[in-house]
Write a protein that holds these residues in place. Structure first.
Motif, mmCIF file in Angstrom:
data_model
loop_
_atom_site.group_PDB
_atom_site.id
_atom_site.type_symbol
_atom_site.label_atom_id
_atom_site.label_comp_id
_atom_site.label_asym_id
_atom_site.label_seq_id
_atom_site.Cartn_x
_atom_site.Cartn_y
_atom_site.Cartn_z
ATOM 1 N N LEU A 90 31.800 10.188 -38.654
ATOM 2 C CA LEU A 90 31.498 8.499 -38.593
ATOM 3 C C LEU A 90 31.721 7.924 -39.975
ATOM 4 O O LEU A 90 32.286 6.675 -39.900
ATOM 5 C CB LEU A 90 30.204 8.200 -37.870
ATOM 6 N N SER B 233 32.215 4.182 -31.956
ATOM 7 C CA SER B 233 33.647 3.913 -32.316
ATOM 8 C C SER B 233 34.590 3.626 -31.062
ATOM 9 O O SER B 233 34.135 3.598 -29.961
ATOM 10 C CB SER B 233 34.146 5.283 -32.807
ATOM 11 N N ARG C 195 35.978 2.465 -36.214
ATOM 12 C CA ARG C 195 34.805 2.359 -36.311
ATOM 13 C C ARG C 195 34.509 1.133 -35.883
ATOM 14 O O ARG C 195 35.256 0.015 -36.093
ATOM 15 C CB ARG C 195 34.114 2.424 -37.766
#
Length: 63
Positions: free
Chosen positions: A15, A52, A61
Motif C-alpha cells: 500500500l 486502491s 492508491r
C-alpha cells in the motif's frame, strides 16, 4: 487502515508503494521485493477493501 492490526507488514509495504500514478503489479512487486503472484493477491485485497483502484491493468492508491 494502515493502523489496523490485521494488515500484514507486506500489505502495508504494498500500500505504501502505491501512488496516485498507475503502476502494474509487476512494478509494485519489484519495489517491495516480493513475488508477482503475492503482490497481485495483496493488490486485489486492497481493491476489495476500497484502498486502491484497478483499471486497464494498473493499480493506483485512492486518496
Amino acid at each position: 487502515m494502515l493502523k489496523q492490526q490485521d494488515m500484514t507488514e507486506t500489505a502495508r509495504a504494498v500500500l505504501s508503494a502505491l501512488t496516485l500514478s498507475p503502476a502494474t503489479a509487476g512494478e509494485v512487486a519489484e519495489a517491495v521485493h516480493i513475488s508477482h503472484e503475492r503482490c497481485q493477491l495483496i493488490l486485489t485485497q486492497l481493491v476489495m477493501a476500497g484502498l486502491s483502484h484497478y483499471q486497464f491493468g494498473c493499480y493506483k492508491r485512492l486518496q
